[in-house]
Design a protein around this motif. Sequence first.
Motif, PDB file in Angstrom:
ATOM      1  N   LEU B 144      18.590  24.942   7.742  1.00 46.47           N
ATOM      2  CA  LEU B 144      17.301  25.624   7.637  1.00 46.47           C
ATOM      3  C   LEU B 144      16.240  25.014   8.540  1.00 46.47           C
ATOM      4  O   LEU B 144      15.449  25.729   9.129  1.00 46.47           O
ATOM      5  CB  LEU B 144      16.787  25.556   6.197  1.00 46.47           C
ATOM      6  CG  LEU B 144      17.120  26.694   5.263  1.00 46.47           C
ATOM      7  CD1 LEU B 144      16.338  26.533   3.991  1.00 46.47           C
ATOM      8  CD2 LEU B 144      16.799  28.022   5.909  1.00 46.47           C
ATOM      9  N   GLY B 145      16.190  23.703   8.625  1.00 43.93           N
ATOM     10  CA  GLY B 145      15.151  23.101   9.456  1.00 43.93           C
ATOM     11  C   GLY B 145      15.025  21.619   9.196  1.00 43.93           C
ATOM     12  O   GLY B 145      15.915  20.993   8.608  1.00 43.93           O
ATOM     13  N   ILE B 146      13.864  21.081   9.613  1.00 46.60           N
ATOM     14  CA  ILE B 146      13.637  19.644   9.491  1.00 46.60           C
ATOM     15  C   ILE B 146      12.233  19.442   8.930  1.00 46.60           C
ATOM     16  O   ILE B 146      11.285  20.148   9.323  1.00 46.60           O
ATOM     17  CB  ILE B 146      13.780  18.957  10.867  1.00 46.60           C
ATOM     18  CG1 ILE B 146      15.254  18.959  11.270  1.00 46.60           C
ATOM     19  CG2 ILE B 146      13.257  17.540  10.830  1.00 46.60           C
ATOM     20  CD1 ILE B 146      15.483  18.654  12.698  1.00 46.60           C
ATOM     21  N   ILE B 158       9.802  22.513   9.632  1.00 44.79           N
ATOM     22  CA  ILE B 158       9.986  23.288  10.860  1.00 44.79           C
ATOM     23  C   ILE B 158      11.263  24.099  10.675  1.00 44.79           C
ATOM     24  O   ILE B 158      12.352  23.546  10.501  1.00 44.79           O
ATOM     25  CB  ILE B 158      10.149  22.380  12.092  1.00 44.79           C
ATOM     26  CG1 ILE B 158       8.998  21.381  12.179  1.00 44.79           C
ATOM     27  CG2 ILE B 158      10.236  23.203  13.356  1.00 44.79           C
ATOM     28  CD1 ILE B 158       9.184  20.353  13.260  1.00 44.79           C
ATOM     29  N   SER B 159      11.118  25.404  10.703  1.00 45.82           N
ATOM     30  CA  SER B 159      12.287  26.256  10.547  1.00 45.82           C
ATOM     31  C   SER B 159      13.136  26.199  11.809  1.00 45.82           C
ATOM     32  O   SER B 159      12.636  25.881  12.897  1.00 45.82           O
ATOM     33  CB  SER B 159      11.821  27.680  10.285  1.00 45.82           C
ATOM     34  OG  SER B 159      12.903  28.551  10.294  1.00 45.82           O
ATOM     35  N   ILE B 160      14.413  26.494  11.671  1.00 44.78           N
ATOM     36  CA  ILE B 160      15.200  26.606  12.899  1.00 44.78           C
ATOM     37  C   ILE B 160      14.806  27.861  13.669  1.00 44.78           C
ATOM     38  O   ILE B 160      15.194  28.045  14.818  1.00 44.78           O
ATOM     39  CB  ILE B 160      16.724  26.608  12.631  1.00 44.78           C
ATOM     40  CG1 ILE B 160      17.096  27.613  11.572  1.00 44.78           C
ATOM     41  CG2 ILE B 160      17.225  25.243  12.295  1.00 44.78           C
ATOM     42  CD1 ILE B 160      18.578  27.852  11.497  1.00 44.78           C
ATOM     43  N   LEU B 161      14.003  28.722  13.010  1.00 43.15           N
ATOM     44  CA  LEU B 161      13.440  29.870  13.736  1.00 43.15           C
ATOM     45  C   LEU B 161      12.167  29.386  14.450  1.00 43.15           C
ATOM     46  O   LEU B 161      11.054  29.813  14.169  1.00 43.15           O
ATOM     47  CB  LEU B 161      13.107  30.997  12.764  1.00 43.15           C
ATOM     48  CG  LEU B 161      14.255  31.476  11.892  1.00 43.15           C
ATOM     49  CD1 LEU B 161      13.791  32.557  10.949  1.00 43.15           C
ATOM     50  CD2 LEU B 161      15.381  31.995  12.756  1.00 43.15           C
ATOM     51  N   HIS B 162      12.341  28.423  15.354  1.00 40.64           N
ATOM     52  CA  HIS B 162      11.217  27.782  16.026  1.00 40.64           C
ATOM     53  C   HIS B 162      11.679  27.533  17.455  1.00 40.64           C
ATOM     54  O   HIS B 162      12.707  26.873  17.674  1.00 40.64           O
ATOM     55  CB  HIS B 162      10.900  26.456  15.315  1.00 40.64           C
ATOM     56  CG  HIS B 162       9.636  25.809  15.766  1.00 40.64           C
ATOM     57  ND1 HIS B 162       9.473  25.293  17.013  1.00 40.64           N
ATOM     58  CD2 HIS B 162       8.465  25.598  15.121  1.00 40.64           C
ATOM     59  CE1 HIS B 162       8.259  24.800  17.139  1.00 40.64           C
ATOM     60  NE2 HIS B 162       7.618  24.975  15.985  1.00 40.64           N
TER      61      HIS B 162
END
Lengths: 168, 273
Positions: B144-146, B158-162
């Motif tokens: 999902l993110g970090i 921070i979403s991986i949609l970034h």
Amino acid sequence: MNSYTLNTVISFFSFLLLQVFVFNHINFLGTINPMLYLLFLINYRFDQNQTFFIMLGFALGFSIDLLSQTGGAHTIAALTISFFRPFIIKHSFGVISETPKSFQSSPKTLNRFLFLFLIISIHHLIYFVVVYFSWDALYLILKNTFLSSIFSLILILLINSLYRNSDD
Amino acid sequence: MQRIINVLVQFKNLILYLILLGISLLFINSKSDFHQYKFEKYGLYLSGGLHDFSNNISGYFDLKKENLRLHKENSTLKVLELKSQALPLYTNKTIVTGRFPFRVKNVRVIKNSFQNQRNYLIIDQGSEMGIRPEMAVISAQGILGIVKSVSKHYSNIISILHLDLKINVQLKNKSAFGSLVWTGKDPKKFSLNDVILSSDIKVGDTLITGGMSSYFPLGIPVGQISKVETSPKNGYFKISVELFKDPSQVHYAYVIKNEDIDELKVLKSGIPQ
């Protein structure tokens, strides 16, 4: 104790004993037994106390069940018939149970036959439904109801006509 | 009271009939095994149906509690899953020592954006529950993110949609590495960059996280390669990737804590840049 009460008591016990010791052992065509004790429930006077009549029906059925070691089918059938008898009377004769006996002295033969037929067939249907108590035995229930009803009806008509003839 | 008695008197025959009928049913029940069995069957059918009905209703009210319980249970299972995915891939460290430095904490996503070019998520746990920046966040079927910043009760992720986030990935069963970047439109469509032309890549290959980032454990399945194009100019593939799970549709997530992160940081800071 007036003569009618005495008559009722005597007929109660005689029908009970006759049913248990004679008519339950006829086994016509293998299984068919007439239920003559219905005569008691049929001939009980229409203008008597309904509550007492229900108790009488229960007592009669219960005694037959006790003496013939059957489960409770006679009790339920006789009790139900004694409870519904006023409605059956109303349906077949068009009069209510409180009508004095004098008005019923000469009911039409067809009405009388309808009354007998309804009481007997309903009683037998309830009896066999309770005995078999399963959807799988629907055919057996209907067959037994039909055959036994006819047998009982013929016997009851015969005995009733004799009884009435001797009475008149 | 008088009216009740009147009604009782009016229906005395019916009441008497029902009482006597009940007595005869009890009688038949005690005398005949067949009828007893039948009555019990119908009784069971009735009570079973009623209990089923009430159970359905009470189960509906317990759903939230049950969800939390399952989510908690899942987080313990997730550790085992991550471990089993990573164990055959880590060459000797975990096999020899049996040590797996990652811990999992279950969280709920309370805000999840995907319309922007640089998207962020908010989860319902913060520093109080041990969340720290730079922890990895994964969902049941993917990453999902970090974690970027934490408050006492919430964390920003921070979403991986970034567009600026690059995730180190590798091909399952093949030693080809690359970095995964969002293309910026469809939340399931990603591109895989920096894969050198000499690697053997086919459509349908599974991508897993690589162990180089120290955020994600090695071996979490991420997605599948959907298209491969070669561009001979710069010596890299142009690869399209489709994720297993749409990251914008996630409600429950797991935060992964690397217990060795301080150790790794000390080592990295020792390397002269």
